[in-house]
Design an enzyme around this catalytic site. Structure first.
Site, PDB file in Angstrom:
ATOM      1  N   GLY A   1      35.391  42.743  53.952  1.00 28.20           N
ATOM      2  CA  GLY A   1      36.097  44.251  53.545  1.00 28.20           C
ATOM      3  C   GLY A   1      37.407  44.071  53.119  1.00 28.20           C
ATOM      4  O   GLY A   1      38.235  44.992  53.275  1.00 28.20           O
TER       5      GLY A   1
ATOM      6  N   MET B   1      26.649  41.972  48.515  1.00 30.23           N
ATOM      7  CA  MET B   1      25.876  40.619  48.085  1.00 30.23           C
ATOM      8  C   MET B   1      24.463  40.999  47.619  1.00 30.23           C
ATOM      9  O   MET B   1      23.635  40.403  47.997  1.00 30.23           O
ATOM     10  CB  MET B   1      26.073  39.859  49.356  1.00 30.23           C
ATOM     11  CG  MET B   1      27.559  39.260  49.647  1.00 30.23           C
ATOM     12  SD  MET B   1      28.340  38.656  48.034  1.00 30.23           S
ATOM     13  CE  MET B   1      29.509  37.804  48.799  1.00 30.23           C
TER      14      MET B   1
ATOM     15  N   HIS C   1      34.559  39.285  41.506  1.00 38.35           N
ATOM     16  CA  HIS C   1      33.861  37.968  41.627  1.00 38.35           C
ATOM     17  C   HIS C   1      34.800  36.946  41.678  1.00 38.35           C
ATOM     18  O   HIS C   1      36.129  36.949  40.781  1.00 38.35           O
ATOM     19  CB  HIS C   1      32.901  37.735  40.510  1.00 38.35           C
ATOM     20  CG  HIS C   1      32.190  36.514  40.816  1.00 38.35           C
ATOM     21  ND1 HIS C   1      31.005  36.456  41.688  1.00 38.35           N
ATOM     22  CD2 HIS C   1      32.422  35.224  40.043  1.00 38.35           C
ATOM     23  CE1 HIS C   1      30.527  35.059  41.679  1.00 38.35           C
ATOM     24  NE2 HIS C   1      31.404  34.499  40.740  1.00 38.35           N
TER      25      HIS C   1
ATOM     26  N   ILE D   1      22.039  42.299  44.155  1.00 36.50           N
ATOM     27  CA  ILE D   1      22.134  42.608  42.625  1.00 36.50           C
ATOM     28  C   ILE D   1      21.165  43.867  42.568  1.00 36.50           C
ATOM     29  O   ILE D   1      20.203  44.211  43.001  1.00 36.50           O
ATOM     30  CB  ILE D   1      20.995  41.393  41.901  1.00 36.50           C
ATOM     31  CG1 ILE D   1      21.694  40.117  42.048  1.00 36.50           C
ATOM     32  CG2 ILE D   1      20.964  41.743  40.470  1.00 36.50           C
ATOM     33  CD1 ILE D   1      21.109  38.970  41.618  1.00 36.50           C
ATOM     34  N   LEU D   2      22.043  44.819  41.689  1.00 42.60           N
ATOM     35  CA  LEU D   2      21.652  46.259  41.530  1.00 42.60           C
ATOM     36  C   LEU D   2      20.610  46.291  40.275  1.00 42.60           C
ATOM     37  O   LEU D   2      20.688  45.612  39.390  1.00 42.60           O
ATOM     38  CB  LEU D   2      22.676  47.144  41.514  1.00 42.60           C
ATOM     39  CG  LEU D   2      23.512  46.991  42.509  1.00 42.60           C
ATOM     40  CD1 LEU D   2      24.845  47.866  42.539  1.00 42.60           C
ATOM     41  CD2 LEU D   2      22.805  47.900  44.044  1.00 42.60           C
TER      42      LEU D   2
ATOM     43  N   ASN E   1      32.374  45.266  39.764  1.00 44.28           N
ATOM     44  CA  ASN E   1      32.473  44.126  40.665  1.00 44.28           C
ATOM     45  C   ASN E   1      33.736  43.289  40.547  1.00 44.28           C
ATOM     46  O   ASN E   1      34.221  42.865  39.496  1.00 44.28           O
ATOM     47  CB  ASN E   1      31.047  43.351  40.238  1.00 44.28           C
ATOM     48  CG  ASN E   1      30.884  42.404  41.175  1.00 44.28           C
ATOM     49  OD1 ASN E   1      31.031  42.446  42.533  1.00 44.28           O
ATOM     50  ND2 ASN E   1      30.655  41.035  40.799  1.00 44.28           N
TER      51      ASN E   1
ATOM     52  N   ASN F   1      38.899  43.149  50.464  1.00 46.02           N
ATOM     53  CA  ASN F   1      38.967  44.029  48.924  1.00 46.02           C
ATOM     54  C   ASN F   1      39.016  45.577  49.439  1.00 46.02           C
ATOM     55  O   ASN F   1      39.658  46.209  48.575  1.00 46.02           O
ATOM     56  CB  ASN F   1      38.147  43.705  48.229  1.00 46.02           C
ATOM     57  CG  ASN F   1      38.318  42.269  47.492  1.00 46.02           C
ATOM     58  OD1 ASN F   1      39.401  42.263  46.666  1.00 46.02           O
ATOM     59  ND2 ASN F   1      37.637  41.118  47.883  1.00 46.02           N
TER      60      ASN F   1
HETATM   61  C1  GAR Z   1      35.113  38.219  47.830  1.00 45.48           C
HETATM   62  O1  GAR Z   1      35.773  36.916  47.692  1.00 45.48           O
HETATM   63  C2  GAR Z   1      34.542  38.483  46.517  1.00 45.48           C
HETATM   64  O2  GAR Z   1      35.195  38.290  45.408  1.00 45.48           O
HETATM   65  C3  GAR Z   1      33.117  37.973  46.610  1.00 45.48           C
HETATM   66  O3  GAR Z   1      32.997  38.256  48.266  1.00 45.48           O
HETATM   67  C4  GAR Z   1      34.212  38.186  48.621  1.00 45.48           C
HETATM   68  C5  GAR Z   1      34.098  39.467  49.731  1.00 45.48           C
HETATM   69  O4  GAR Z   1      35.226  39.630  50.554  1.00 45.48           O
HETATM   70  N1  GAR Z   1      32.116  38.597  45.938  1.00 45.48           N
HETATM   71  C6  GAR Z   1      31.361  37.854  45.340  1.00 45.48           C
HETATM   72  O5  GAR Z   1      30.924  36.379  45.402  1.00 45.48           O
HETATM   73  C7  GAR Z   1      30.416  38.710  44.393  1.00 45.48           C
HETATM   74  N2  GAR Z   1      29.235  37.741  43.646  1.00 45.48           N
HETATM   75  P1  GAR Z   1      35.726  40.775  51.097  1.00 45.48           P
HETATM   76  O6  GAR Z   1      34.711  41.379  52.000  1.00 45.48           O
HETATM   77  O7  GAR Z   1      36.823  40.534  52.337  1.00 45.48           O
HETATM   78  O8  GAR Z   1      36.171  41.836  50.175  1.00 45.48           O
END
Ligand code: GAR
Length: 217
Positions: free
Chosen positions: A11, A89, A108, A91-92, A106, A13
């Site tokens: 979390g 994580m 990525h 796919i919707l 999203n 982000n």
């Molecule tokens: C982040 O690096 C995000 O970009 C990635 O998961 C991590 C989550 O970190 N998302 C993906 O790979 C989606 N395909 P966080 O929980 O610390 O935000």
């Protein structure tokens, strides 16, 4: 604008969004956080900042459709207008997406369409790419695809490991995700086919991260 954030893990982000709201950089609020993982550290962040959250476990529902319908119900109950996938994580389906048309985004950790799916940073290193980065995009039914709102690039140095690269990319994720939410909340984002046009955005001239000059303005 009320936003809902879907998370599965750490979390960080989500934290970047919480910070941007608390600093008054984005108008509106985080109306609900949904985690599909009961042990996600993101839940601790919600508790700390008194942000409403729900844990919705896939295993408690007979089908993916039922699981998604519960998430839609909770988001609609809180009058969420924009759904942000922040390390979510899964796919919707089209059904979920059609409940929030062009209002699901999203983050990525690659410059899509390169390195979609899991372990994007490792994929970039193994491929031998010299530049990668991160992308905020509208979500379409395809995995890690859909119109691009903002990207930032990060050079891959010979000594980079998956960990060091992930850390560098993450710093930019924490900047571009709040930026995209801010733009959408202000009604400045229009989508024409695959092209996203942001009204009044100043695209700067920095060589590596041309869009970063514009942050939060
Ligand atoms: C982040 O690096 C995000 O970009 C990635 O998961 C991590 C989550 O970190 N998302 C993906 O790979 C989606 N395909 P966080 O929980 O610390 O935000």
């Amino acid at each position: 604008m009320k936003i809902g954030v879907l998370v599965s893990g750490r979390g960080s982000n989500l934290q970047a969004l919480i910070d941007a709201y608390q600093l008054g950089k984005i108008k509106g609020n985080i109306a609900l956080v949904i985690s599909d993982n009961p042990n996600a550290y993101a839940i601790e962040r919600c508790k700390k900042h008194q942000i409403p959250y729900e844990v919705v476990l896939r295993k408690n529902f007979p089908t993916k459709r039922d699981f998604e319908r519960e998430m839609v119900r909770l988001l609609k109950e809180r009058e969420v207008e924009l759904v942000v996938l922040a390390g979510f994580m899964r796919i919707l389906s089209e059904e979920f997406l059609s409940a929030f048309p062009m209002k699901v985004i999203n983050i990525h950790p690659s410059l899509i369409p390169a390195f979609q799916g899991l372990n994007a940073q490792r994929q970039a290193i193994e491929y031998g790419a010299k530049i990668t980065g991160c992308t905020v995009h509208f979500v379409s039914e395809e995995l890690d695809n859909g119109p691009v709102i903002i990207q930032a690039c990060v050079p891959i140095l010979p000594e980079d490991t998956e960990e060091s690269l992930s850390e560098k990319i993450l710093k930019f994720e924490h900047r571009i995700l709040p930026q995209a939410v801010k733009w959408i909340s202000e009604g400045r984002v229009k989508v024409e086919g695959r092209k996203v046009i942001v009204e009044g955005a100043v695209y700067g001239t920095l060589p590596v991260n041309p869009m970063l000059e514009d942050f939060f303005w």
